[in-house]
Design a protein around this motif. Sequence first.
Motif, PDB file in Angstrom:
ATOM      1  N   PRO A  32      24.939  -2.521  17.599  1.00 22.22           N
ATOM      2  CA  PRO A  32      24.098  -2.187  16.488  1.00 22.22           C
ATOM      3  C   PRO A  32      24.787  -1.839  15.123  1.00 22.22           C
ATOM      4  CG  PRO A  32      23.521  -0.842  18.341  1.00 22.22           C
ATOM      5  CD  PRO A  32      24.910  -1.455  18.805  1.00 22.22           C
ATOM      6  N   ARG A  33      24.068  -1.908  14.045  1.00 16.68           N
ATOM      7  CA  ARG A  33      24.718  -1.726  12.814  1.00 16.68           C
ATOM      8  C   ARG A  33      25.232  -0.203  12.708  1.00 16.68           C
ATOM      9  NH1 ARG A  33      22.264   0.432   8.181  1.00 16.68           N
ATOM     10  NH2 ARG A  33      20.259   0.097   9.425  1.00 16.68           N
ATOM     11  N   ASN A  34      26.176   0.150  11.990  1.00 13.33           N
ATOM     12  CA  ASN A  34      26.983   1.531  12.064  1.00 13.33           C
ATOM     13  C   ASN A  34      27.528   1.706  13.309  1.00 13.33           C
ATOM     14  OD1 ASN A  34      26.036   2.010   9.351  1.00 13.33           O
ATOM     15  ND2 ASN A  34      24.155   2.719   9.875  1.00 13.33           N
ATOM     16  N   ALA A  35      27.800   0.939  14.376  1.00 15.77           N
ATOM     17  CA  ALA A  35      28.563   1.382  15.308  1.00 15.77           C
ATOM     18  C   ALA A  35      29.937   1.460  14.998  1.00 15.77           C
ATOM     19  CB  ALA A  35      28.369   0.098  16.518  1.00 15.77           C
ATOM     20  N   THR A  36      30.526   2.388  15.811  1.00 17.69           N
ATOM     21  CA  THR A  36      32.057   2.952  15.542  1.00 17.69           C
ATOM     22  C   THR A  36      32.856   2.031  16.489  1.00 17.69           C
ATOM     23  OG1 THR A  36      31.803   4.671  16.858  1.00 17.69           O
ATOM     24  CG2 THR A  36      31.164   4.979  14.567  1.00 17.69           C
ATOM     25  N   THR A  37      34.288   2.252  16.384  1.00 18.91           N
ATOM     26  CA  THR A  37      35.126   1.616  17.327  1.00 18.91           C
ATOM     27  C   THR A  37      34.918   2.567  18.755  1.00 18.91           C
ATOM     28  OG1 THR A  37      36.852   3.483  16.539  1.00 18.91           O
ATOM     29  CG2 THR A  37      37.265   1.185  15.661  1.00 18.91           C
ATOM     30  N   LEU A  38      34.272   3.766  18.728  1.00 13.30           N
ATOM     31  CA  LEU A  38      34.278   4.542  20.000  1.00 13.30           C
ATOM     32  C   LEU A  38      32.938   3.677  20.687  1.00 13.30           C
ATOM     33  CD1 LEU A  38      35.191   6.726  21.894  1.00 13.30           C
ATOM     34  CD2 LEU A  38      33.586   8.296  20.559  1.00 13.30           C
ATOM     35  N   VAL A  83      33.036  -1.675  25.987  1.00  8.31           N
ATOM     36  CA  VAL A  83      33.813  -2.522  26.957  1.00  8.31           C
ATOM     37  C   VAL A  83      33.911  -1.829  28.419  1.00  8.31           C
ATOM     38  CG1 VAL A  83      36.231  -2.727  27.608  1.00  8.31           C
ATOM     39  CG2 VAL A  83      35.567  -3.024  25.308  1.00  8.31           C
ATOM     40  N   HIS A  84      33.700  -0.695  28.400  1.00  5.25           N
ATOM     41  CA  HIS A  84      33.669   0.016  29.852  1.00  5.25           C
ATOM     42  C   HIS A  84      33.748   1.684  29.791  1.00  5.25           C
ATOM     43  CE1 HIS A  84      34.287   1.260  34.195  1.00  5.25           C
ATOM     44  NE2 HIS A  84      34.134   0.090  34.622  1.00  5.25           N
ATOM     45  N   THR A  85      32.913   2.297  30.258  1.00  8.84           N
ATOM     46  CA  THR A  85      32.664   3.927  30.156  1.00  8.84           C
ATOM     47  C   THR A  85      33.949   4.316  30.433  1.00  8.84           C
ATOM     48  OG1 THR A  85      30.417   3.427  31.267  1.00  8.84           O
ATOM     49  CG2 THR A  85      31.516   5.777  31.220  1.00  8.84           C
ATOM     50  N   ASP A  86      34.992   3.924  31.311  1.00  7.94           N
ATOM     51  CA  ASP A  86      36.327   4.402  31.432  1.00  7.94           C
ATOM     52  C   ASP A  86      37.315   4.313  30.260  1.00  7.94           C
ATOM     53  OD1 ASP A  86      35.518   5.698  33.997  1.00  7.94           O
ATOM     54  OD2 ASP A  86      36.576   3.934  35.025  1.00  7.94           O
ATOM     55  N   VAL A  87      36.860   3.109  29.623  1.00  9.97           N
ATOM     56  CA  VAL A  87      37.561   2.971  28.451  1.00  9.97           C
ATOM     57  C   VAL A  87      37.173   4.064  27.138  1.00  9.97           C
ATOM     58  CG1 VAL A  87      38.356   1.268  26.451  1.00  9.97           C
ATOM     59  CG2 VAL A  87      38.260   0.639  28.912  1.00  9.97           C
ATOM     60  N   GLY A  88      35.988   4.248  27.327  1.00 14.78           N
ATOM     61  CA  GLY A  88      35.487   5.132  26.303  1.00 14.78           C
ATOM     62  C   GLY A  88      35.932   6.796  26.595  1.00 14.78           C
ATOM     63  N   GLN A 111      35.001  -8.472  13.069  1.00 14.26           N
ATOM     64  CA  GLN A 111      36.578  -7.826  13.105  1.00 14.26           C
ATOM     65  C   GLN A 111      36.904  -7.992  14.592  1.00 14.26           C
ATOM     66  OE1 GLN A 111      35.379  -3.942  11.662  1.00 14.26           O
ATOM     67  NE2 GLN A 111      36.526  -4.130   9.817  1.00 14.26           N
ATOM     68  N   SER A 112      38.151  -7.858  14.642  1.00 12.18           N
ATOM     69  CA  SER A 112      38.779  -7.923  16.083  1.00 12.18           C
ATOM     70  C   SER A 112      38.989  -6.501  16.255  1.00 12.18           C
ATOM     71  CB  SER A 112      39.899  -8.719  16.220  1.00 12.18           C
ATOM     72  OG  SER A 112      40.889  -8.604  17.450  1.00 12.18           O
ATOM     73  N   VAL A 113      38.725  -6.015  17.519  1.00 12.72           N
ATOM     74  CA  VAL A 113      38.857  -4.380  17.935  1.00 12.72           C
ATOM     75  C   VAL A 113      39.645  -4.418  19.293  1.00 12.72           C
ATOM     76  CG1 VAL A 113      37.752  -2.350  18.221  1.00 12.72           C
ATOM     77  CG2 VAL A 113      36.716  -3.973  16.783  1.00 12.72           C
ATOM     78  N   GLU A 114      40.687  -3.568  19.157  1.00 11.34           N
ATOM     79  CA  GLU A 114      41.430  -3.051  20.313  1.00 11.34           C
ATOM     80  C   GLU A 114      41.596  -1.617  20.673  1.00 11.34           C
ATOM     81  OE1 GLU A 114      45.985  -3.448  22.153  1.00 11.34           O
ATOM     82  OE2 GLU A 114      45.413  -4.322  20.233  1.00 11.34           O
ATOM     83  N   ILE A 115      41.069  -1.142  21.915  1.00 13.29           N
ATOM     84  CA  ILE A 115      41.133   0.360  22.005  1.00 13.29           C
ATOM     85  C   ILE A 115      42.256   0.687  22.810  1.00 13.29           C
ATOM     86  CG2 ILE A 115      39.781   2.289  23.224  1.00 13.29           C
ATOM     87  CD1 ILE A 115      38.073   0.641  21.105  1.00 13.29           C
ATOM     88  N   ILE A 116      42.754   1.891  22.271  1.00 14.14           N
ATOM     89  CA  ILE A 116      44.066   2.424  22.677  1.00 14.14           C
ATOM     90  C   ILE A 116      43.605   3.626  23.448  1.00 14.14           C
ATOM     91  CG2 ILE A 116      46.229   3.701  21.956  1.00 14.14           C
ATOM     92  CD1 ILE A 116      46.103   2.081  19.331  1.00 14.14           C
ATOM     93  N   THR A 117      43.870   3.673  24.534  1.00 21.54           N
ATOM     94  CA  THR A 117      43.758   4.917  25.670  1.00 21.54           C
ATOM     95  C   THR A 117      44.944   5.477  26.005  1.00 21.54           C
ATOM     96  OG1 THR A 117      43.726   3.370  27.754  1.00 21.54           O
ATOM     97  CG2 THR A 117      41.628   3.489  26.421  1.00 21.54           C
ATOM     98  N   ALA A 118      44.524   6.811  26.801  1.00 23.26           N
ATOM     99  CA  ALA A 118      45.660   7.587  27.302  1.00 23.26           C
ATOM    100  C   ALA A 118      44.938   8.210  28.448  1.00 23.26           C
ATOM    101  CB  ALA A 118      46.065   8.945  26.159  1.00 23.26           C
ATOM    102  N   GLY A 122      23.207   3.940  22.720  1.00 28.30           N
ATOM    103  CA  GLY A 122      22.729   4.781  23.881  1.00 28.30           C
ATOM    104  C   GLY A 122      23.964   4.925  24.878  1.00 28.30           C
ATOM    105  N   LYS A 123      24.543   3.818  25.412  1.00 28.25           N
ATOM    106  CA  LYS A 123      25.644   3.772  26.411  1.00 28.25           C
ATOM    107  C   LYS A 123      26.836   4.671  25.963  1.00 28.25           C
ATOM    108  CE  LYS A 123      28.423   0.968  29.426  1.00 28.25           C
ATOM    109  NZ  LYS A 123      29.049  -0.477  29.738  1.00 28.25           N
ATOM    110  N   ALA A 124      27.237   4.862  24.908  1.00 26.54           N
ATOM    111  CA  ALA A 124      28.128   5.828  24.237  1.00 26.54           C
ATOM    112  C   ALA A 124      27.724   7.179  24.328  1.00 26.54           C
ATOM    113  CB  ALA A 124      28.824   5.580  23.118  1.00 26.54           C
ATOM    114  N   ARG A 125      26.486   7.489  23.887  1.00 19.60           N
ATOM    115  CA  ARG A 125      26.056   8.766  23.947  1.00 19.60           C
ATOM    116  C   ARG A 125      25.688   9.204  25.129  1.00 19.60           C
ATOM    117  NH1 ARG A 125      24.063  11.010  19.663  1.00 19.60           N
ATOM    118  NH2 ARG A 125      24.062   8.905  18.804  1.00 19.60           N
ATOM    119  N   THR A 126      25.415   8.481  26.149  1.00 22.28           N
ATOM    120  CA  THR A 126      25.142   8.871  27.713  1.00 22.28           C
ATOM    121  C   THR A 126      26.506   8.817  28.328  1.00 22.28           C
ATOM    122  OG1 THR A 126      23.070   7.395  27.851  1.00 22.28           O
ATOM    123  CG2 THR A 126      24.275   7.937  30.058  1.00 22.28           C
TER     124      THR A 126
END
Length: 724
Positions: free
Chosen positions: A418-424, A430-435, A458-465, A481-485
Motif C-alpha cells: 500500500p501507499r506510504n509503506a515503509t522498508t519495515l 517478504v517473511h515474518t521472520d525477516v521483519g 525502488q529495489s529493496v534489500e532488508i538487513i537482518t541480525a 496489516g501483516k507487519a502490524r500483526t
Amino acid sequence: MSQLEPIVSGPTPAPAAELPEYVRALLDAADYLPAEQRDTLVRAWRVGADAHAGQMRKSGEPYITHPVAAATVLAEQGVDIETLVAAILHDTIEDTPLTREDIAEPFGATVADLVEGVTKLDKLQFRDRQEAAAESFRKMMLAMARDLRVILIKLADRLHNMRTLGAQSTEARTRIARETLEIYAPIAQRLGMNLIKAELQDLGFRALHPWRHAVLARRIRTQPVVRREALAKIEAQLAQKLGKEGFQFRLIGRIKSPWSIYTKMRSEGKTFAQVMDVFGFRLVVPSVPECYHALGVVHSAFKPLDGRFRDFIAIPKANGYQSLHTVLFGPYGSPIEVQIRTEEMDLIAERGIAAHWSYKHGGAVSGAQNRAQSWVANLIESQRSTGSSLEFLENVKIDLFPDEVYLFTPKGDIMALPRNATTLDFAYAVHTDVGNHAVAARVDRKLVPLRTKLSSGQSVEIITAKSAAPKPQWLEFVVTGKARTGIRHQLKQLEHEDAVQLGHRMLDRALESLGTSLDRLPSARLESFIADHRYPRLEALLADIALGNRMPAQVAQALAHRGSGRDTDDEPQSRLPQGEQILITGAERGVITFANCCMPIPGDEVMGYHTAGRGIVVHRIECTNVAEYRKSPDRWVSIGWDREVSGDFHVALRVEIENRMGVLAQVAAAIAQADSNIEGVEYLDRDRNISVIRFDISVSDRIHLADVIRRVRRLAVVVGVQRM
C-alpha cells in the motif's frame, strides 16, 4: 465431470420452450457449456424449485427466481458447472428441508461443499465495520480460503439482491447498500471482478443517496452535443492511425459512472465539469508486443503528458489487472486517458478470478486466481496471530483499499504494497521472520532506516541480525496489516518471556527472605500450588507475579509453608529485602513501566510499585505520589539501575523563551544537536513577551539530560529551563 455423472443419465429434461423465461435466460448465458451440462442446470433448477415451492420473495415472485438469477450473473462471467449448480441451490440447506446429502448424491460432493459454504455466509449479518461485523468478516475469509467459488456465489447473490432492492424497507435498503459499498464491492475489486464491482457500487450509491445518483446520472445522459462530437472525432483520429499501421483492434470510449464521478468529486474536491473534462478510451489488441506498438501509435497521434504513463503489464496490480495507461494532450484542451491491453487482459480486468474457468489457455488467468488465493491465504495467516476480530478487519481494510507501490526484491521479483509503506512493511511482506529480525535496509543500494517510506520502482534489500527484535515504536510507522500483526504478536511473546524472568527474580528474593528458594522447594509442593491456583505451568505463575496480579510475598509465604500449597492472604505480609534490588537494564518490555507523573530516567533515585496488570511502575523517590504509595508497603519493590542501561527514556522540560519569531525552531535545533528526539511540544502559557513551552524529549540518562539543558540554556532567547 465425474462428480456430475450420476445425474447426466437421469430423465430427459423438458424442451427449452416449456421452461420459464428466467431459466431460459440462464441457459442462454451458459451457452458456452456442453449440452449435457446445460441439462444438469435444468435438473438443478427442478430440485431447487421443488425445495422452495410455496416460498415467495418480498417482490411477490417465486423465491427460486432469485438463486437462478444469481446463477445467471455467474454464467455471464463464464464460470464452471459446479459453481452454477451450487448457485441455484445455495439457499436450499438454509431455507428448505433439503440436506447436504440430498445435494451431494445427485450433484457431487464439491457442489454440496459450495452450497454449505455459502449457507454459512448467509447466516452472517454485517451491521457496520465494528466488532460484530468483524467476526462475520473473519468467517467469510475462512470460507473463501477453502474455495474461492464460495465468494463468487455470494457476490452474485448480493448483486441480484441489489438489483431488486426496491421491495425492502428504507432502513433495510440503507443497511444493505452501505454494507455493499463497504464490504462486497471492495472484495469484488480485490478479486479483479470489475464488472460486478462497478454495478455493486452504482446500485449501492443509488440506494444510499438516490437524489445525488439521479442528478449525476441525468447530467451524464445530457452531455452537451459538442462533447459527444469531440469524443467521436478523437476516436476517429485514433482509429485512423491504428488502421494505417495494420492493427486488429477494438477501441471503446469509456463512460464514467455516477459513483466514480461522485467519489472523485469528494476525494479530489473537483466540480462535476472538472471530473467530466476527461476523454477515456480502452484499446484492445491481440498481443503484448502490439500493446507497446499501439502505445507508440497513440503517442504519435496526440502528445503524451509527462509522468502520466503507467506500465501495469510489466508490473501487474495485486488483483492481476494488466494494462498500459497513458494520458495524452487532447485537441480540445481536455486530457485523453487511454488504456491498452490484450483480449486476455481485458477479460481478466472485467471478470478477475472468474475468468479462470472461461479462458483457461495462456496461463495468465490462472495467475490472477493464484494471486487472489495468495491474498486470502495471507489474510488467514494474519488472523491466526491477531488478538481480535476488529484488529483483523482493520488489517483487511488496509488490503482492500490500497493505493499501491510496486517494489523489486534483490532477485528482481515484484512486490506490491500500500501507499506510504515503509522498508519495515517490505520486510514483513517478504517473511515474518525477516521483519522480526530487521535492523536496516538498502533502497537502491543506499543504506536507510526501517521507517523510510518507499516509492514505486525502488529495489529493496532488508538487513537482518539474529539478536534484533521488534520494538513498540515500530507500530507507529508500519501501514500493512501483516507487519502490524507480526510486531504485536512478537512483542507479546517477548513481554511474556520478560515477565517470566522478572517474576522468577521477584519470587526468589521473597523466598530468600524466608530462608529458601525456588530450586530448594519440594517439587510436589510447587506443583500442588500451581494446580490449586489453576496455572497451566510455572511460567504462567511467574508472569502473573511480574504483572502485579499476585504478590511475590504472598506466594513465597504459601510455598515456604510446611503444610500445603494453600494461599495465605490473611497472614502478615513480608516485603522484599531493601538491600537486594531488582536492576533495570532497559530491555524489559511490558513488565516494567515508567510513571508519567515524574518520568524517571537512569541516574535518578527510584522506587518500584507493584501494580495489578501493569507489573512494576517506577517512580522517582521525590515524586509527590510516592507518599500515597507508602500506605501499601507490601507493594513496594526495591529497584535500581543496572550498570549498563540501554534505550531512550522520556522526560519533560519547561522552557521559558522570549516571544519572538523563530525562537521555537532555535530551541528545537539545540535539542536535536544534543542527540535528543522531541516527542511532543505544548504551550503552557503565553503573553506578549514570554512563552512557556513544555518539550517532551527522549534521553539516555541524567548526563544526557544535563547536556540538553546546557545547550538550551545557552540560547540568548531562553529565559529559563528546568526539568518538570
